[in-house]
Scaffold this motif. Structure first.
Motif, PDB file in Angstrom:
ATOM      1  N   UNK A  87      21.126  40.604  28.151  1.00  0.00           N
ATOM      2  CA  UNK A  87      20.756  40.368  26.748  1.00  0.00           C
ATOM      3  C   UNK A  87      21.597  39.251  26.146  1.00  0.00           C
ATOM      4  N   UNK A  88      22.913  39.294  26.434  1.00  0.00           N
ATOM      5  CA  UNK A  88      23.818  38.264  25.907  1.00  0.00           C
ATOM      6  C   UNK A  88      23.387  36.884  26.408  1.00  0.00           C
ATOM      7  N   UNK A  89      23.112  36.815  27.716  1.00  0.00           N
ATOM      8  CA  UNK A  89      22.751  35.529  28.297  1.00  0.00           C
ATOM      9  C   UNK A  89      21.427  35.022  27.712  1.00  0.00           C
ATOM     10  N   UNK A  90      20.500  35.948  27.480  1.00  0.00           N
ATOM     11  CA  UNK A  90      19.210  35.540  26.923  1.00  0.00           C
ATOM     12  C   UNK A  90      19.397  34.964  25.513  1.00  0.00           C
ATOM     13  N   UNK A  91      20.346  35.571  24.787  1.00  0.00           N
ATOM     14  CA  UNK A  91      20.642  35.109  23.433  1.00  0.00           C
ATOM     15  C   UNK A  91      21.236  33.691  23.477  1.00  0.00           C
ATOM     16  N   UNK A  92      22.099  33.457  24.487  1.00  0.00           N
ATOM     17  CA  UNK A  92      22.825  32.192  24.553  1.00  0.00           C
ATOM     18  C   UNK A  92      22.034  31.094  25.257  1.00  0.00           C
ATOM     19  N   UNK A  93      21.195  31.510  26.225  1.00  0.00           N
ATOM     20  CA  UNK A  93      20.519  30.529  27.079  1.00  0.00           C
ATOM     21  C   UNK A  93      19.162  31.094  27.489  1.00  0.00           C
ATOM     22  N   UNK A  94      18.154  30.965  26.632  1.00  0.00           N
ATOM     23  CA  UNK A  94      16.896  31.662  26.893  1.00  0.00           C
ATOM     24  C   UNK A  94      16.014  30.979  27.944  1.00  0.00           C
ATOM     25  N   UNK A  95      16.563  30.752  29.134  1.00  0.00           N
ATOM     26  CA  UNK A  95      15.813  30.208  30.257  1.00  0.00           C
ATOM     27  C   UNK A  95      14.804  31.263  30.744  1.00  0.00           C
ATOM     28  N   UNK A  96      13.677  30.827  31.335  1.00  0.00           N
ATOM     29  CA  UNK A  96      12.661  31.810  31.740  1.00  0.00           C
ATOM     30  C   UNK A  96      13.198  32.821  32.746  1.00  0.00           C
ATOM     31  N   UNK A  97      14.004  32.355  33.705  1.00  0.00           N
ATOM     32  CA  UNK A  97      14.511  33.298  34.704  1.00  0.00           C
ATOM     33  C   UNK A  97      15.531  34.283  34.106  1.00  0.00           C
ATOM     34  N   UNK A  98      16.231  33.868  33.054  1.00  0.00           N
ATOM     35  CA  UNK A  98      17.138  34.791  32.361  1.00  0.00           C
ATOM     36  C   UNK A  98      16.318  35.938  31.763  1.00  0.00           C
ATOM     37  N   UNK A  99      15.205  35.559  31.127  1.00  0.00           N
ATOM     38  CA  UNK A  99      14.322  36.566  30.532  1.00  0.00           C
ATOM     39  C   UNK A  99      13.708  37.415  31.647  1.00  0.00           C
ATOM     40  N   UNK A 100      13.302  36.750  32.744  1.00  0.00           N
ATOM     41  CA  UNK A 100      12.711  37.461  33.874  1.00  0.00           C
ATOM     42  C   UNK A 100      13.654  38.496  34.445  1.00  0.00           C
ATOM     43  N   UNK A 101      14.927  38.116  34.621  1.00  0.00           N
ATOM     44  CA  UNK A 101      15.901  39.074  35.162  1.00  0.00           C
ATOM     45  C   UNK A 101      16.099  40.246  34.210  1.00  0.00           C
ATOM     46  N   UNK A 102      16.217  39.970  32.919  1.00  0.00           N
ATOM     47  CA  UNK A 102      16.399  41.064  31.962  1.00  0.00           C
ATOM     48  C   UNK A 102      15.195  42.012  32.027  1.00  0.00           C
ATOM     49  N   UNK A 103      13.984  41.436  32.098  1.00  0.00           N
ATOM     50  CA  UNK A 103      12.777  42.267  32.184  1.00  0.00           C
ATOM     51  C   UNK A 103      12.817  43.123  33.447  1.00  0.00           C
ATOM     52  N   UNK A 104      13.186  42.506  34.566  1.00  0.00           N
ATOM     53  CA  UNK A 104      13.265  43.235  35.839  1.00  0.00           C
ATOM     54  C   UNK A 104      14.240  44.404  35.743  1.00  0.00           C
ATOM     55  N   UNK A 105      15.403  44.156  35.171  1.00  0.00           N
ATOM     56  CA  UNK A 105      16.418  45.215  35.069  1.00  0.00           C
ATOM     57  C   UNK A 105      15.924  46.333  34.155  1.00  0.00           C
ATOM     58  N   UNK A 106      15.314  45.965  33.048  1.00  0.00           N
ATOM     59  CA  UNK A 106      14.828  46.991  32.113  1.00  0.00           C
ATOM     60  C   UNK A 106      13.752  47.854  32.769  1.00  0.00           C
ATOM     61  N   UNK A 107      12.849  47.219  33.509  1.00  0.00           N
ATOM     62  CA  UNK A 107      11.757  47.970  34.131  1.00  0.00           C
ATOM     63  C   UNK A 107      12.289  48.881  35.242  1.00  0.00           C
ATOM     64  N   UNK A 108      13.270  48.391  36.001  1.00  0.00           N
ATOM     65  CA  UNK A 108      13.856  49.242  37.043  1.00  0.00           C
ATOM     66  C   UNK A 108      14.647  50.389  36.411  1.00  0.00           C
ATOM     67  N   UNK A 109      15.420  50.040  35.395  1.00  0.00           N
ATOM     68  CA  UNK A 109      16.252  51.049  34.736  1.00  0.00           C
ATOM     69  C   UNK A 109      15.365  52.134  34.101  1.00  0.00           C
TER      70      UNK A 109
END
Lengths: 419, 130
Positions: free
Chosen positions: A225-247
């Motif tokens: 989340x922090x990284x997405x706030x600081x650097x909203x690159x598509x893969x940053x968002x993709x990784x956050x989405x992946x982690x949320x869905x797995x979690x």
């Protein structure tokens, strides 16, 4: 001043420590050019706040106050310590002359400082285990002891890892900066790897001190989340989405006794609806933007699962299509194996078995327990009991984790009862 | 977190120093202790007399034997302890790395065992009540 106000200020300082200490620390590293000095300055600044604010009142901008106080305390400290170490005198006067040139309360720099800290902790010159340890301690604010217990190592081992990493940063002159545009994709990839490793450490191991390990996944999501706030690159968002869905599947994927539950057998009502909705929305957002990377594709696969009420009603054709893309973006035998399993779900176990046998024949996955477990499962579905038993035995020999062993043993027992 | 820092010293080497040199070293250690106090890190400390004044007890063959001198014949012996407050082990390492005492002999940094300390505290409390 009244006792209650003193207590209130103490509470405020403690709350500020939780929310602001990492920001203040990141800025102090930039201003002082040294991790250790910054850590001490951070401590001194908060100690000064506890001592001075009850008398002087709380400053209008507490963060700026903490940064500038920390900085002046550091210069004072260096001056005093010149008596033990003469080399400090030069540093002290250098920092002092810089003081006037810098607008240290400049808030626009603060977010960049946090990004600088992330890229420094995840610098490719550091070994991955050191990147992880530094990230968790310096960015997330975990203590050495907390990280050690989550990774099941002795605190002294972890402490040494951190000491060495800091020495490397100092001696190799690793700069405290956000990488240039040309270097950014590679450097960001390392940062994402570190975050995903932290996540998986907390997600994969369901044995041992599972509680502290679950917290690692939470820390990874927080970092995402922090990284997405600081650097909203598509893969940053993709990784956050992946982690949320797995979690979101965490509760459903293990039984109360700690046994593994496969996706097809999970009680989908246990899936965490908020994480899942957020993860799916992020996937949509990235896909709409058009540029997809490997993390986004994995998140898209997880999102297809998340949308399905059962295994049978899963859009396997979509999942296979995403795996086709993933084999192009990120070719690996493990991705091929997952693709084969998805094809088996779409076209039937016989087709999948042929693919898995081809993959196993290539040799890379010969010692990968999940390849044998997947083969066993398809044989079982085809009624090839003897071949299924052999493959489960193979998988059992190769797996190290207790919940996975118990799962494979259970499958073997069930097959024996059928015959 | 509380840490006990065990400071070791080569007594033979120490005794070879001139009195003024010893005094200067002591003074620099005391001054750094003040630095630790300033940050709220110095909880306490004890200096130890020479290891020549030590008595070592051992339980052997069902009885206690006493020998004079240290329990182990090493070049460096415990010269003093410092009780340190730090955020974690890395913070403790960082604080003690700058202590001038480390130039005269190694420091061993050990976290206190808070679980056993809690038992001891409960024991003290019940002793006072009884």
């Amino acid at each position: 001043m009244a006792e209650t106000t003193v207590a209130q200020i103490r509470q405020l300082v403690e709350a500020l420590y939780r929310t602001e200490s990492r920001r203040v620390f990141a800025t102090l590293i930039r201003l002082l050019g040294n991790f250790d000095l910054a850590e001490e300055a951070l401590h001194d600044a908060f100690a000064a706040a506890s001592a001075q604010w009850p008398q002087e009142g709380v400053p209008a901008n507490p963060r700026a106050w903490l940064v500038s106080t920390g900085r002046f305390k550091a210069i004072d400290t260096l001056r005093r310590r010149t008596r033990f170490d003469h080399s400090l005198a030069e540093l002290a006067s250098k920092l002092d002359t810089e003081a006037n040139a810098l607008d240290i309360a400049d808030d626009s720099q603060v977010e960049d400082d946090r990004l600088r800290l992330i890229f420094t902790c995840c610098h490719p010159a550091l070994p991955p285990e050191a990147q992880i340890a530094l990230t968790l301690r310096e960015i997330c604010g975990l203590t050495t002891e907390e990280i050690a217990s989550a990774f099941l190592v002795a605190p002294s081992t972890l402490a040494q890892r951190i000491v060495r990493a800091k020495a490397k940063i100092r001696d190799a002159g690793i700069p405290y900066q956000v990488p240039s545009k040309a270097d950014l994709p590679d450097r960001l990839e390392t940062v994402l790897q570190v975050i995903y490793l932290v996540f998986n450490e907390g997600y994969a191991a369901s044995s041992g001190s599972s509680l502290t390990r679950a917290n690692l996944s939470e820390e990874a999501i927080r970092l995402g989340r922090l990284l997405m706030e600081l650097l909203p690159d598509t893969e940053v968002v993709g990784l956050l989405a992946l982690m949320l869905l797995q979690e979101s599947r965490r509760t459903a994927r293990t039984s109360p006794t700690g046994d593994l539950i496969l996706l097809e057998d999970q009680d989908r009502s246990l899936w965490h609806a908020v994480y899942m909705a957020e993860g799916r929305a992020l996937v949509q957002q990235v896909l709409a933007a058009g540029r997809v990377g490997a993390y986004t594709v994995q998140a898209a696969i997880a999102a297809v699962h998340a949308a399905a009420p059962s295994t049978a009603e899963t859009a396997w054709d979509q999942i296979v299509a995403w795996y086709d893309l993933l084999t192009q973006l990120n070719p690996s035998p493990v991705v091929e194996l997952n693709r084969a399993v998805a094809i088996a779900m779409r076209d039937g176990p016989a087709v999948g078995l042929q693919l898995i046998d081809d993959i196993l024949a290539q040799g890379d996955l010969a010692n990968y327990h999940l390849a044998h477990a997947a083969r066993a499962d398809l044989c079982r579905r085809l009624g090839q009991v003897a071949a299924a038993k052999d493959a489960y035995q193979q998988a059992l020999m190769l797996t190290k984790q207790d919940p996975e062993r118990r799962f494979l043993e259970k499958r073997l027992r069930e097959l024996s009862q059928e015959t | 977190m509380k840490f006990i820092c065990l400071g070791y010293l080569d007594e033979a080497q120490w005794n070879e120093l001139a009195e003024a040199e010893q005094a200067a070293l002591m003074e620099s250690c005391f001054a750094y202790d003040d630095e630790l106090r300033r940050g709220g890190h110095f909880i306490g400390g004890e200096a130890l007399q020479s290891v020549q004044n030590a008595a070592t007890l051992r339980y052997q063959h069902g009885q206690v034997t006493v020998t004079d001198g240290p329990y182990a014949e090493t070049k460096e012996h415990l010269g003093g302890i410092l009780i340190l407050e730090a955020r974690d082990l890395n913070h403790a390492i960082q604080l003690m790395s700058q202590h001038p005492g480390v130039r005269s002999g190694p420091f061993e940094i050990r976290p206190v065992d808070e679980a056993i300390n809690a038992q001891i505290a409960a024991r003290i409390k019940s002793f006072q009540r009884g």
